[in-house]
Design a protein around this motif. Sequence first.
Motif, short mmCIF file in Angstrom:
data_model
loop_
_atom_site.label_atom_id
_atom_site.label_comp_id
_atom_site.label_asym_id
_atom_site.label_seq_id
_atom_site.Cartn_x
_atom_site.Cartn_y
_atom_site.Cartn_z
N GLU A 251 8.63 5.24 -10.62
CA GLU A 251 9.01 4.12 -11.47
C GLU A 251 7.89 3.07 -11.46
OE1 GLU A 251 11.72 3.89 -13.37
OE2 GLU A 251 12.19 5.93 -12.70
N LEU A 252 7.76 2.40 -12.57
CA LEU A 252 6.78 1.32 -12.66
C LEU A 252 7.21 0.17 -11.77
CD1 LEU A 252 4.20 0.28 -14.15
CD2 LEU A 252 5.76 -0.80 -15.81
N GLU A 253 6.30 -0.30 -10.92
CA GLU A 253 6.64 -1.37 -9.98
C GLU A 253 5.48 -2.35 -9.85
OE1 GLU A 253 7.86 -1.95 -5.24
OE2 GLU A 253 7.60 0.06 -6.10
N ARG A 254 5.79 -3.62 -9.96
CA ARG A 254 4.77 -4.65 -9.76
C ARG A 254 4.65 -4.94 -8.27
NH1 ARG A 254 2.53 -8.30 -13.24
NH2 ARG A 254 4.15 -7.93 -14.84
N VAL A 255 3.39 -4.93 -7.78
CA VAL A 255 3.15 -5.20 -6.36
C VAL A 255 2.18 -6.37 -6.22
CG1 VAL A 255 3.62 -2.85 -5.60
CG2 VAL A 255 1.31 -3.47 -6.30
N ASP A 256 2.37 -7.14 -5.16
CA ASP A 256 1.50 -8.29 -4.92
C ASP A 256 0.16 -7.83 -4.34
OD1 ASP A 256 3.34 -10.14 -5.84
OD2 ASP A 256 4.28 -10.38 -3.87
N THR A 257 -0.90 -8.30 -4.96
CA THR A 257 -2.27 -8.07 -4.46
C THR A 257 -2.99 -9.41 -4.57
OG1 THR A 257 -2.87 -7.33 -6.69
CG2 THR A 257 -2.38 -5.62 -5.07
N PRO A 258 -2.66 -10.35 -3.72
CA PRO A 258 -3.08 -11.74 -3.92
C PRO A 258 -4.58 -11.96 -3.99
CG PRO A 258 -2.17 -11.39 -1.73
CD PRO A 258 -1.86 -10.17 -2.51
N ALA A 355 -1.27 10.43 -13.76
CA ALA A 355 0.14 10.01 -13.80
C ALA A 355 0.43 9.18 -12.57
CB ALA A 355 1.06 11.23 -13.84
N ASP A 356 1.40 8.27 -12.68
CA ASP A 356 1.81 7.42 -11.55
C ASP A 356 0.60 6.70 -10.93
OD1 ASP A 356 4.35 8.50 -11.96
OD2 ASP A 356 4.01 10.11 -10.49
N PHE A 357 -0.21 6.10 -11.78
CA PHE A 357 -1.45 5.48 -11.30
C PHE A 357 -1.28 3.99 -11.00
CE2 PHE A 357 -1.66 5.75 -15.99
CZ PHE A 357 -1.79 4.40 -16.35
N ILE A 358 -2.27 3.44 -10.31
CA ILE A 358 -2.34 2.01 -10.01
C ILE A 358 -3.21 1.34 -11.07
CG2 ILE A 358 -2.99 0.27 -8.30
CD1 ILE A 358 -0.83 2.16 -7.30
N CYS A 359 -2.79 0.17 -11.54
CA CYS A 359 -3.60 -0.57 -12.51
C CYS A 359 -3.29 -2.06 -12.38
CB CYS A 359 -3.34 -0.09 -13.93
SG CYS A 359 -1.65 -0.38 -14.51
N GLY A 360 -4.11 -2.87 -13.02
CA GLY A 360 -3.88 -4.31 -13.02
C GLY A 360 -2.54 -4.67 -13.62
N GLY A 361 -1.94 -5.77 -13.11
CA GLY A 361 -0.61 -6.16 -13.55
C GLY A 361 -0.58 -7.16 -14.68
N ASN A 362 -1.77 -7.54 -15.20
CA ASN A 362 -1.86 -8.55 -16.26
C ASN A 362 -1.13 -9.83 -15.86
OD1 ASN A 362 -3.53 -7.18 -18.07
ND2 ASN A 362 -1.80 -6.00 -18.85
N GLN A 363 -1.18 -10.10 -14.58
CA GLN A 363 -0.64 -11.33 -14.01
C GLN A 363 -1.44 -11.58 -12.73
OE1 GLN A 363 3.72 -11.79 -13.69
NE2 GLN A 363 3.39 -12.47 -11.59
N ASP A 364 -1.99 -12.76 -12.59
CA ASP A 364 -2.85 -13.05 -11.45
C ASP A 364 -2.16 -12.68 -10.14
OD1 ASP A 364 -4.70 -13.93 -13.22
OD2 ASP A 364 -4.63 -16.05 -12.65
N GLY A 365 -2.89 -12.00 -9.27
CA GLY A 365 -2.39 -11.66 -7.95
C GLY A 365 -1.46 -10.47 -7.90
N THR A 366 -1.43 -9.66 -8.98
CA THR A 366 -0.52 -8.49 -8.98
C THR A 366 -1.19 -7.27 -9.60
OG1 THR A 366 0.47 -8.84 -11.17
CG2 THR A 366 1.43 -10.06 -9.32
N HIS A 367 -0.68 -6.11 -9.19
CA HIS A 367 -1.03 -4.84 -9.81
C HIS A 367 0.26 -4.05 -10.03
CE1 HIS A 367 -5.20 -5.72 -8.81
NE2 HIS A 367 -5.56 -4.65 -9.48
#
Length: 565
Positions: A251-258, A355-367
């Motif tokens: 599932e798509l999930e936003r994670v903190d990467t400060p 598939a199921d890759f990591i990418c930028g979250g288009n929100q500062d401090g997140t991916h």
Amino acid sequence: MRLSQYHLATVKEVPADAEIASHQLMLRTGMIRKLAAGLYTWAPLGLRVMRKVEQVVREEMDRAGAIEMLMPTIQPRELWEETTRWQKFGGQLLKIKDRKEQEFCYAPTAEEVVTDFARNELKSYKQLPVNFYQIQTKFRDEIRPRFGVMRAREFVMKDAYSFHLGQDSLGQTYQAMYDAYTRIFSRLGLKFRAVQADTGAIGGNASHEFQVLADAGEDALVFSDGSDYAANIEKAEALAPTTSRPAPAAELERVDTPTQKTIEDVAAFLKVEPSQCVKTILVQGSKGLVALCVRGDHEVNEVKAGKLAEMPGESALATEAEILAVTGTRPGFIGPVGLPAEIPVIVDRSAAVLADFICGGNQDGTHYSGANWERDARVTRVEDIRKVVEGDPSPDGKGSLRMGRGIEVGHVFQLGGKYAEALKATVLDESGKAQVMLMGCYGIGVSRIVAAAIEQCHDEAGILWPEAMAPWRVAVCMINPKGLPEVTQAAETLYAQLQERGIEVVLDDRGLRPGAMFADMELIGIPHRVVVSERGVAAGTLEYRARNAAESRNIDSAELFALLG
């Protein structure tokens, strides 16, 4: 030539601003002297070597049927406006004005001038094909001139331009020039490869670069280990993976990467491989920003990207202000999920099968983790937009790619009708109809060859010239501290005998001590050294040493003449 009557100014110290071997050795040997940034005076020793290169180039161009001419180095703005290159060529074009305030440029190349010459001189298909060449000084205002004459602003170039009525004729001359270049670099004793290349600012349909193989080379090259395929990394195609994209499993999930902005930092923080991440680069397109997406362990190929339909012919990164204005996000956190609809998303072939890759979250401090194409991120188009890497399959399907470095010393282009159309250069064909000529363009960096040869041919003691480029083939070193007339006579006699046999020889009659004399001969790279001394005269022998040999040996004059041919 007698060194007592020649300007030879060697120095022991390595200049502080000389970063690579050729620059260091050209200064130490006194071949060149710096006048200003990227501008060098060619001293007698350096000019002697460059003239050797010019002669080989001239002989092979003449052999291939090209005709030598000479065009002005100062060119009028009007010609460059006709081809629209007055602005397009960029900051490298040095623009000047005369006393009448008319604008000119100092020639960086001569497509405009030679095409103007052709449109006025060539009237009929019967005059074709024809190939004109010149050996002349050029000037390009490099942003950062460096590495001596390797990346100078002023340089000597052989440029040739051919004119044709049809593609078959152009292809034949292109092959003739390719073959001539192969002979030139082979005669000069260089290790080189002809590689497929991008046409760059010159333009055209097809091109090959001739690269001297050297660790200090600025160009990254790729070679197949299973065939003769070779290309500049800008040109090499990255084949699509043979595997298909797996179905989404996360599932798509936003994670903190400060504080994690780079792929390396994000991958380490989230405990994944960079190859499971997608790197998103925003560049300036023709109608706004364009998103380029590559796998995290790959790099965008700017040349390939510049040729996309959405691009203006070049690839330029968007500024932080532009990115913020459109996405509301700072660089380091940009990704393909949720990008504004007006931004095209161009995905590289390798990234497109993730598939199921990591990418930028288009929100500062997140991916995002668990991202998937089409389900979460739209794809405008899949293209080859990355640089190839070691181990990629060869584009010709034979073997895998290996990496190397090279120094570009020659380039051949099939220009097609680009310049002739712009300048309306036509001839009458067999039916009496005006037809635009097709063109080829063929350049060799004459002064750069000198530096490239040194990069490839040197050791701790100095230069090891290939014989075709050496300032002299043989050095006769006279050691006569006692001033004995028989030693002087023996050296003079040998010197004269070598000259009579047509062997280029220099007589070191400066009266230096042996160590200093030999060090100079090794530094300037004379292929053969012959010592005439009191002991040798008494024994009837000469002390001979090849520049690339570890030891000297005693031989007589007959053996020396046989050795030198």
